[in-house]
Design an enzyme around this catalytic site. Structure first.
Site, PDB file in Angstrom:
ATOM      1  N   HIS A   1       0.853  -1.195   0.000  1.00  9.72           N
ATOM      2  CA  HIS A   1       0.000   0.000   0.000  1.00  9.72           C
ATOM      3  C   HIS A   1       0.887   1.242   0.000  1.00  9.72           C
ATOM      4  O   HIS A   1       1.731   1.412   0.873  1.00  9.72           O
ATOM      5  CB  HIS A   1      -0.937  -0.020   1.206  1.00  9.72           C
ATOM      6  CG  HIS A   1      -1.982  -1.081   1.111  1.00  9.72           C
ATOM      7  ND1 HIS A   1      -2.298  -1.919   2.163  1.00  9.72           N
ATOM      8  CD2 HIS A   1      -2.773  -1.465   0.080  1.00  9.72           C
ATOM      9  CE1 HIS A   1      -3.258  -2.760   1.771  1.00  9.72           C
ATOM     10  NE2 HIS A   1      -3.552  -2.503   0.516  1.00  9.72           N
TER      11      HIS A   1
ATOM     12  N   GLU B   1       1.899   3.609   3.076  1.00 10.32           N
ATOM     13  CA  GLU B   1       2.473   3.001   4.285  1.00 10.32           C
ATOM     14  C   GLU B   1       4.000   3.065   4.227  1.00 10.32           C
ATOM     15  O   GLU B   1       4.685   2.054   4.095  1.00 10.32           O
ATOM     16  CB  GLU B   1       1.947   1.567   4.428  1.00 10.32           C
ATOM     17  CG  GLU B   1       0.429   1.543   4.596  1.00 10.32           C
ATOM     18  CD  GLU B   1      -0.214   0.151   4.457  1.00 10.32           C
ATOM     19  OE1 GLU B   1       0.511  -0.862   4.430  1.00 10.32           O
ATOM     20  OE2 GLU B   1      -1.460   0.084   4.386  1.00 10.32           O
TER      21      GLU B   1
ATOM     22  N   ARG C   1      -3.260   4.914  -1.922  1.00  8.71           N
ATOM     23  CA  ARG C   1      -3.110   3.567  -1.370  1.00  8.71           C
ATOM     24  C   ARG C   1      -2.887   2.499  -2.440  1.00  8.71           C
ATOM     25  O   ARG C   1      -2.065   1.602  -2.296  1.00  8.71           O
ATOM     26  CB  ARG C   1      -4.390   3.242  -0.585  1.00  8.71           C
ATOM     27  CG  ARG C   1      -4.583   1.783  -0.175  1.00  8.71           C
ATOM     28  CD  ARG C   1      -5.971   1.626   0.467  1.00  8.71           C
ATOM     29  NE  ARG C   1      -6.385   0.241   0.604  1.00  8.71           N
ATOM     30  CZ  ARG C   1      -6.159  -0.510   1.668  1.00  8.71           C
ATOM     31  NH1 ARG C   1      -5.488  -0.009   2.686  1.00  8.71           N
ATOM     32  NH2 ARG C   1      -6.582  -1.760   1.723  1.00  8.71           N
TER      33      ARG C   1
ATOM     34  N   HIS D   1       3.097  -4.266   6.440  1.00  7.79           N
ATOM     35  CA  HIS D   1       2.142  -3.176   6.240  1.00  7.79           C
ATOM     36  C   HIS D   1       2.201  -2.227   7.444  1.00  7.79           C
ATOM     37  O   HIS D   1       2.959  -2.439   8.380  1.00  7.79           O
ATOM     38  CB  HIS D   1       0.717  -3.741   6.120  1.00  7.79           C
ATOM     39  CG  HIS D   1       0.465  -4.498   4.851  1.00  7.79           C
ATOM     40  ND1 HIS D   1      -0.293  -4.001   3.825  1.00  7.79           N
ATOM     41  CD2 HIS D   1       0.871  -5.727   4.448  1.00  7.79           C
ATOM     42  CE1 HIS D   1      -0.346  -4.877   2.839  1.00  7.79           C
ATOM     43  NE2 HIS D   1       0.346  -5.939   3.187  1.00  7.79           N
TER      44      HIS D   1
ATOM     45  N   GLU E   1       1.618  -5.485  10.801  1.00  5.97           N
ATOM     46  CA  GLU E   1       1.125  -4.105  10.724  1.00  5.97           C
ATOM     47  C   GLU E   1       1.993  -3.327  11.711  1.00  5.97           C
ATOM     48  O   GLU E   1       1.864  -3.501  12.926  1.00  5.97           O
ATOM     49  CB  GLU E   1      -0.356  -4.020  11.132  1.00  5.97           C
ATOM     50  CG  GLU E   1      -1.310  -4.729  10.182  1.00  5.97           C
ATOM     51  CD  GLU E   1      -1.654  -3.911   8.946  1.00  5.97           C
ATOM     52  OE1 GLU E   1      -1.207  -2.741   8.853  1.00  5.97           O
ATOM     53  OE2 GLU E   1      -2.367  -4.438   8.081  1.00  5.97           O
TER      54      GLU E   1
END
Length: 417
Positions: free
Chosen positions: A176, A179, A234, A304, A378
């Site tokens: 993405h 990020e 994104r 991510h 994440e």
């Protein structure tokens, strides 16, 4: 010299320009208790242009959760009125997004070229991939995974001591575009590997026993777009006939419960699954590479942000993987090691129940290919900065993440199949 200065000024201006339209924009966090609240947020999103930060879309909101979203300056009043009228509890995470985006570049390192503690644009990262391979020929080889929609080369760095028939771990960053901390980690990982080989026992053992396929940025077109046009982009940058909306969510584009739960079939949505599985050149290239090397790839790790989570399959359904107990124990141990470094708290578990259902993800797809150690990280934070994590947190974020990745890699090496 003058030409270089002019170029630098242009680059700065364009990076600065991409922040302009965030003046006065806010990021709000709304506490969602029940279905009524969920319906209200979905109603709000249908009337106003809302950019969901967490979860990725209105369809993924679950009861007893917090929803983070970005609101355009001109919509602030109507959105806040709506929330107040409906007695929805909310807080302002970011009061003026433009300021926070400008403050991202807070590293005191005055590097003109590549730096591991700064966010690097794609040209800088591309030059770095070439250089790190040239400087460490005994440990790093660079090859091309495929090309992006706009025709750029997607690089994969093979990191490890040269030996035939080695088991491997696949590690990717930059799915993405917005990020930014994600590509920063892949660069950090490679740096630590080449700097510590032969010095540190863990690194040496890992690089002797395993190869790491590292893709520093998967969604290169999108990443460039976040540097030049829209910091909050994104998706990929692919276009298709019949719609003016651009891009596909690469992490909804894999053939794993494709376009079912938590993905959208509408081209304008942030979670658009694409016209078919692997419709995107980027996801196709990644999938082809993994299929080609399936016999050697023993683990798949995708990086991510944000939320501080370590997830494993499944996200496309509520079923649990066959080795759920093993993955859960491994995630728990990796998270404990990560937290021990700086106290950063992580949550872990299967994707669907730990955050929300999301179909077409690369981790589920890799797992269904037979790669039994498949994880999504994440990274920081939990919403204070969200996608605008300052550079001053790059080093600590990368250090703690590396501890967890090394733990998983060591486990894989000890449990080859």
């Amino acid at each position: 010299m003058l030409a270089i200065l002019v170029l630098a000024a242009v680059a700065l201006a364009s990076a600065h320009h991409s922040h302009e339209h965030f003046e006065g924009e806010k990021v709000l966090r709304v506490n969602v208790e029940d279905e009524t609240h969920i319906n209200l947020i979905q109603e709000l999103a249908s009337v106003n242009q809302i950019d969901f930060w967490k979860p990725d879309s209105a369809s993924q909101i679950s009861p007893h959760s917090a929803v983070d979203f970005r609101v355009k300056a001109e919509d602030i009043d109507s959105v806040e009125n709506f929330l107040n009228q409906n007695e929805l509890q909310y807080e302002v995470l970011i009061d003026n997004l433009k300021h926070v985006l400008e403050e991202q570049f807070d590293s005191q390192v005055r590097a003109t070229g590549h730096s591991y503690v700064k966010y690097n644009n794609w040209d800088t990262i591309e030059a770095w991939t070439k250089e790190v391979a040239a400087q460490n020929p005994n440990l790093v080889t660079r090859s091309v995974l495929g090309t992006t929609f706009e025709g750029r080369s997607i690089y994969v760095l093979k990191v490890g001591k040269s030996k035939s028939n080695k088991p491997a771990i696949f590690l990717d960053c930059g799915f993405h575009a917005r990020e930014w901390i994600s590509p920063a980690f892949c660069q950090w990982f490679v740096k630590e590997a080449v700097n510590n080989y032969g010095k540190d026992t863990v690194t040496t053992k890992l690089l002797d026993g395993l190869d790491f396929y590292v893709v520093p940025v998967v969604n290169i077109d999108g990443y460039i777009y976040t540097w030049t046009k829209n910091r909050m982009w994104r998706k990929t940058r692919s276009t298709k006939s019949g719609t003016s909306c651009v891009g596909v969510d690469p992490n909804r584009n894999f053939n794993a419960g494709w376009c079912q739960l938590g993905a959208s079939s509408s081209a304008c949505d942030e979670t658009y699954c694409g016209s078919a599985p692997e419709s995107e050149k980027e996801t196709k290239a990644l999938a082809n590479f993994i299929r080609k090397n399936l016999s050697s790839i023993k683990a798949y790790l995708t990086i991510h942000s944000y939320s501080q989570l370590l997830l494993y399959p499944y996200s496309y359904s509520y079923k649990l993987p066959s080795n759920n107990a093993e993955l859960n124990a491994l995630a728990k141990a990796a998270v404990q090691k990560l937290t021990a470094l700086y106290g950063t708290k992580y949550t872990y578990g299967p994707g669907a129940t730990t955050i929300y259902p999301a179909a077409g993800g690369s981790d589920d797809w890799a797992y269904d290919q037979g790669i039994k150690y498949s994880f999504t990280f994440e990274l920081r934070d939990t919403g204070r900065y969200g996608f605008a994590l300052p550079e001053s947190q790059i080093q600590a974020t990368c250090e703690e993440t590396l501890v967890a990745v090394n733990h998983i890699a060591s486990y894989v090496l000890d449990n080859l199949y």
